[in-house]
Design a protein around this motif. Structure first.
Motif, short mmCIF file in Angstrom:
data_model
loop_
_atom_site.label_atom_id
_atom_site.label_comp_id
_atom_site.label_asym_id
_atom_site.label_seq_id
_atom_site.Cartn_x
_atom_site.Cartn_y
_atom_site.Cartn_z
N UNK A 69 28.21 28.39 42.77
CA UNK A 69 28.63 28.36 41.37
C UNK A 69 29.83 29.25 41.05
N UNK A 70 30.63 29.60 42.02
CA UNK A 70 31.91 30.28 41.84
C UNK A 70 31.80 31.70 41.28
N UNK A 71 30.63 32.30 41.40
CA UNK A 71 30.48 33.68 40.93
C UNK A 71 31.43 34.60 41.68
N UNK A 72 31.76 34.24 42.93
CA UNK A 72 32.62 35.08 43.75
C UNK A 72 34.08 34.64 43.72
N UNK A 329 39.99 42.55 39.93
CA UNK A 329 38.86 42.65 40.87
C UNK A 329 37.87 41.52 40.64
N UNK A 330 37.78 41.05 39.40
CA UNK A 330 36.85 39.97 39.06
C UNK A 330 37.41 38.59 39.36
N UNK A 331 38.61 38.50 39.95
CA UNK A 331 39.18 37.23 40.42
C UNK A 331 39.53 36.25 39.30
N UNK A 375 34.52 42.97 44.80
CA UNK A 375 33.32 43.54 44.17
C UNK A 375 32.04 42.98 44.77
N UNK A 376 32.14 41.88 45.49
CA UNK A 376 30.96 41.24 46.05
C UNK A 376 30.22 42.16 47.01
N UNK A 377 28.91 42.25 46.87
CA UNK A 377 28.11 43.10 47.74
C UNK A 377 27.86 44.48 47.17
#
Length: 618
Positions: A69-72, A329-331, A375-377
């Protein structure tokens, strides 16, 4: 074969409970919930630390960049975003010259704001002369009734020039609902232009045209969860309008663009954009588009105007820099940095250059564009993403249950809810529960306005159809505006009030209270005079009067006020306003002696300073 032994295997990893036990010891009896847990405005608590085990129930953690769902993020191999700058078009030739100039200075996305009456083929030709639209994202804002006309002119212009239509990227800012919220007028009949606008742009698949301008909510003081929940409901409203008008769900999803604000809540804003993509993908999926690409949320992020200040305006650079970092950072897909001087003037060339460079620094020096979902992880960011998504989703469902975003906007409920948040935030700023650096906290003691006055929106379009029904409109008063009004009034006074710190007694307490009092009173534009200390109250009062003080603030410890406060008050004998710094246990005795003024951490700073101005005849 190389030794692949992991580092620190000789150490046993502490459990969560062991960490908590250690924190309890270090707190020395202080309440863990009060001292360590962050209570957000969004309705949930944030713990002081998180571990991998806290994420085991979060499904989105397992998704990959560029995948539903494109969260990343929407991209798989980079984090490129468009560096955008908006231009107000008063003269097409001058706007074109400015556009060509800033394109050579790092901008790769242009936003043109055009008056509806000026839309014409000749203007577009002049405006875009020398600009290659296949290399630059082009965005246009004009009056809602002229959007279709503008779209047709653009398509004809691009075809005449032989540009590769399928490769062009840009947008036309069509959003009648924003007009309802900002102007308090029912312009819902203009929504009928949505489908013709999409049809006019059918040969430009890379152009967005149905916009969700939730940045207007951000600039009106909305909390983060409000902007998120309302933006989702806003977008869903447009999906309903388009599909009910016969627009294919895939086409509808691809044509919607979100223009969102960024507040200075660094980690929460990173989480907001990630949560927004996650939830929007789920919403669009329910319309059964032909491909998941229609579920991607396209976001242009604007640094906030709400927290900008007229005084100490260079601090606006610090705010907008962290806000820009949050969005990068949130793309997000593109970013507009609001120039630091916008609260009090049409942004200067210098301010616009700095705004551009704020983004270029993150790209060219920090290389934020090279990292996919940095920010992932992060345990904290992943938790915040999930938590803010839940709060935003609750609000979205509440709007849907109430009949949808348009219905709620026409009832005035959306504007009223955001205005209530704005009022609450102004009240919190007045009590210093929300800090505004340089305004209600650590003001520049020596700064003068030098003729600066607050300004509103430089371009407002009023040529939209309305009916006679007046609706509540968004209140866009910046959080610092009331303090600025107070300080500007002080500047206009015949004499700048002088506040003298009568420091006496316990060294640590008198210094702390003098510093607090200087910051407290300087927020009104008073001249503050700190001192090293006096042996007697008489010596301090004499020094204050010799300095022509209008206000004398006694600064000491709670215990010593019983000894010093009343004698100082009597010796001053009404020759200046008298203030006690603190709320000592003997306050009632001091009041009984005639002392009226006390300032401390629980004081309403704004109301107190207004009252002092009134006593001083300002």
């Amino acid at each position: 074969m190389a030794n692949r032994e992991k580092l620190f295997t000789e150490f046993t990893a502490p459990t969560t409970q062991e960490w908590l036990d250690k924190i309890e010891v270090d707190l020395k009896g202080a309440d863990f919930q009060k001292r360590m847990v962050w209570r957000t405005n969004e309705g949930f608590n944030v713990q002081p630390f998180y571990r991998r085990e806290d994420l085991k129930e979060l499904k989105a953690v397992d998704s990959l960049p560029g995948e539903f769902p494109f969260v990343r993020g929407n991209k798989k191999d980079n984090n490129l975003w468009f560096v955008r700058q908006d231009i107000i078009v008063e003269d097409a030739k001058a706007a074109n010259a400015k556009a060509l100039d800033i394109l050579n200075k790092g901008v790769d996305s242009l936003g043109f704001k055009i008056e509806g009456k000026d839309v014409s083929a000749a203007l577009v030709a002049t405006l875009l002369d020398g600009i290659l639209p296949q290399c630059v994202e082009l965005n246009f804002t004009t009056c809602q009734r002229h959007c279709v006309e503008l779209a047709e002119i653009l398509v004809a212009y691009f075809k005449e020039k032989g540009y590769p239509l399928a490769d062009l990227k840009g947008s036309i800012n069509f959003d009648p609902i924003e007009k309802i919220l900002k102007k308090g007028k029912d312009v819902s009949p203009v929504l009928s232009f949505a489908k013709p606008l999409i049809e006019a742009l059918k040969e430009l698949p890379g152009y967005k045209c149905i916009n969700v301008n939730s940045v207007s909510l951000n600039n009106a003081g909305a909390y983060i969860y409000q902007e998120l929940g309302y933006a989702l409901a806003w977008g869903a409203e447009y999906m309903n309008i388009l599909t009910e008008a016969g627009v294919d769900a895939t086409e509808a999803g691809k044509r919607i663009k979100f223009n969102m604000g960024i507040s200075d809540n660094y980690f929460m804003e990173i989480a907001k954009f990630r949560a927004a993509r996650l939830l929007w993908a789920q919403i669009v999926k329910q319309y059964e588009p032909k491909c998941d690409c229609a579920c991607q949320m396209n976001v242009c992020a604007y640094t906030s105007e709400y927290n900008q200040t007229l005084f100490d305006s260079y601090v606006n650079l610090l705010r907008s820099q962290t806000e820009t970092m949050s969005a990068a950072i949130a793309n997000v897909d593109s970013i507009v940095v609001t120039p630091f001087d916008k609260p009090y003037e049409q942004p200067t060339e210098f301010a616009e250059r700095i705004a551009r460079n704020q983004q270029l620094l993150l790209k060219e020096e920090a290389h934020f564009d090279k990292l996919v979902d940095v920010a992932g992880g992060s345990y904290t960011i992943e938790h915040l993403t999930d938590a803010i998504a839940k709060e935003g989703w609750k609000l979205f469902l509440a709007i849907e249950d109430a009949g949808g975003f348009l219905a709620e906007a026409l009832k005035g409920n959306i504007a009223n809810a955001v205005n209530e948040s704005n009022t609450k935030r102004h009240a919190d700023a007045a009590k210093r529960k929300e800090f505004i650096l340089g305004t209600n906290q650590f003001p520049n003691f020596n700064e003068k306005s030098e003729g600066k006055q607050p300004v509103g929106c430089p371009v407002c379009c009023g040529s939209v159809a309305t009916n006679e029904t007046e609706l509540p409109a968004l209140n866009t008063a910046r959080m610092a505006s009331e303090f600025e009004t107070l300080r500007l009034a002080t500047e206009k006074a015949k004499k700048q009030p002088v506040a003298f710190m009568l420091t006496i007694g316990n060294l640590a307490m008198r210094q702390a209270r003098a510093q607090f009092s200087c910051n407290f009173l300087a927020a009104a534009g008073y001249k503050v005079m700190d001192n090293l200390g006096f042996k007697t109250v008489e010596e301090g009062v004499d020094a204050a009067l010799a300095a022509n003080a209008d206000i004398v603030v006694i600064c000491s410890s709670d215990d010593e006020y019983a000894e010093y406060a009343i004698p100082a008050f009597k010796y001053l004998d009404g020759r200046a306003m008298y203030i006690v710094a603190g709320a000592p246990a003997c306050s009632e005795d001091l009041k009984a002696a005639g002392i009226e003024n006390f300032i401390h951490v629980k004081s309403n700073q704004l109301e107190t300073l207004r009252a002092y101005n009134a006593k001083l005849g300002i």
